[in-house]
Scaffold this active site. Structure first.
Site, PDB file in Angstrom:
ATOM      1  N   GLU A  10       0.818  -1.215   0.000  1.00  0.00           N
ATOM      2  CA  GLU A  10       0.000   0.000   0.000  1.00  0.00           C
ATOM      3  C   GLU A  10       0.847   1.258   0.000  1.00  0.00           C
ATOM      4  OE1 GLU A  10      -4.037   0.664   1.780  1.00  0.00           O
ATOM      5  OE2 GLU A  10      -3.167  -0.766   3.187  1.00  0.00           O
ATOM      6  N   LYS A  60      -8.817  -0.761  10.748  1.00  0.00           N
ATOM      7  CA  LYS A  60      -8.705  -2.177  11.136  1.00  0.00           C
ATOM      8  C   LYS A  60      -7.942  -2.324  12.445  1.00  0.00           C
ATOM      9  CE  LYS A  60      -9.002  -4.225   6.489  1.00  0.00           C
ATOM     10  NZ  LYS A  60      -9.060  -3.002   5.670  1.00  0.00           N
TER      11      LYS A  60
END
Length: 422
Positions: free
Chosen positions: A321, A342
């Site tokens: 990412e 998360k």
């Protein structure tokens, strides 16, 4: 972007630590975590015994005994969040042509709890090689076919238009919202209930992720087990939940005086066609999804106020990412604040993309960037502004949210405060 503009006018959320939009946002904005040792069953045999469970009582949220018996937990989440979204939108669906009301729902693993429970009964807890159908529930077919979740949601809101189930792994939730937005944009529906749901905290799911060592074994510190972008991370934490949205044509929403939480400006998905679980280190596919979504939204990197990362808490994903953000945003990758929710609510597979859309919309609504909890020792290879520990108050008008899933799926969506980037 051609066609009608898409408004989000209603939100419903079931998440670990936050049932309903208000409690969900309180958890995120306060930087609290909802990860703990599994309580739904005895997790002792498993390598990873940590999860983010939703304290969800279906009866308390308006479901009757027959609905509870008929619907898997994932379907219950979807129906309850759909009802909350409709109620919050102020929309009277009885006044809308039901054939112009659509439903699009994402789920990675469907009715996994119902299927596993029925297998245990019909096999006498695995003792029988041949299952005894006399012991199977009459609603077993509903558990076997994931589309039953979308059907239950459509029945709950009286939708008679386009009804679709999207299953693209961990991008399912955001993909379903993106598909629902396209139905509005192209004129195929006037109202869409769109979102994602999954209830994957089951023995077989834990065993599957144990086998590939994707989940964290940090069982002695469950509250701080999910550590995206932290040098001490060692796997993700399984979660559960759902988020649903009421999508409408922006012009129509304005005419009826609706509160518009945000508009969906752009969406794109790509696949790496590379490996079922592996990711290329350069982040090219996610970067391409970001580029296309931003081009559709007519948004430049300099316009972004917040980036909601996939941020699963695995080294492979976090570094992939980071590379994708640098590749797609250039120098602005170092400026825009980024975070992973998360760290607080775990990874609910096909639901999390929709839950992250909800977090992004609420960041716009409240001008607050939620934090990455448990980020105390940043990975030197993840050298961007990952908003550690504490939420950040700032003007937040344009948000990019991304998702990544097994199979190589990469998705990106641009959301904006009403009137931005028009």
């Amino acid at each position: 972007m051609s066609g009608r503009e898409v408004a989000i006018t209603g939100i419903g959320v079931v998440a670990p630590g936050g049932i309903g939009v208000k409690d969900f946002w309180a958890l995120l904005s306060e930087g609290r975590t909802a990860t703990r040792l599994v309580t739904a069953f005895d997790p002792a045999p498993f390598r990873s015994r940590v999860a983010a469970e939703a304290d969800f009582d279906p009866e308390a949220h308006g479901l009757g005994p027959q609905e509870i018996r008929r619907m898997d937990r994932a379907a219950q989440f979807a129906v309850v969040t759909a009802r909350e979204a409709v109620e919050g939108s102020g929309l009277e669906l009885s006044e809308v042509d039901p054939t112009r009301v659509a439903v699009t729902i994402g789920s990675a693993i469907g009715a996994s709890i119902g299927l596993e429970d029925e297998y245990r009964v019909a096999s006498d807890d695995g003792r029988l090689d041949l299952l005894d159908p006399d012991y199977a529930a009459k609603h077993l077919y509903n558990f076997f076919v994931p589309s039953s979740i979308a059907a239950e949601t459509a029945w709950a809101v009286g939708a008679q238009g386009h009804v679709t189930m999207v299953s693209t792994g961990c991008t399912s939730g955001v993909d379903a919202v993106g598909y629902g937005a396209e139905l509005i944009r192209e004129g195929s529906a006037d109202v869409v209930l769109a979102g994602g749901t999954d209830a994957p905290i089951t023995p077989i799911t834990l065993a599957c992720f144990d086998a590939i060592k994707a989940t964290t074994p940090r069982n002695d510190d469950a509250e701080h087990a999910s550590r995206p972008f932290d040098a001490t991370r060692n796997g993700f934490v399984l979660g559960e939940g759902a988020a649903m949205f009421v999508l409408e044509d922006l012009a129509g929403a304005r005419r009826r005086g609706a509160h518009v939480y945000a508009t969906i400006k752009g969406f794109a998905g790509r696949c790496n066609a590379y490996h079922m679980t592996g990711l290329r280190s350069d982040g090219r596919e996610m970067a391409e999804a970001i580029r296309v979504a931003m081009a559709e939204a007519r948004t430049n990197p300099a316009d972004l106020d917040y980036l909601n990362a996939h941020g699963s808490g695995t080294k492979q994903n976090d570094r992939h990412e980071t590379a994708a953000f640098k590749r797609s945003l250039g120098a602005d990758a170092y400026r825009v604040p980024i975070s992973s929710i998360k760290s607080m609510v775990g990874h609910s597979l096909g639901a999390i993309g929709a839950i992250e859309v909800a977090a992004s919309v609420l960041a716009i609504e409240n001008d607050v960037v939620p934090p990455t909890a448990n980020l105390h020792n940043p990975d030197p290879e993840c050298d961007l502004d990952y908003v550690p520990v504490t939420a950040r108050e700032q003007q937040t008008d344009t948000v990019l949210t991304v998702a990544s899933g097994f199979g190589g799926f990469q998705s990106a969506m641009v959301l904006a405060a009403e009137g931005k980037n028009r």
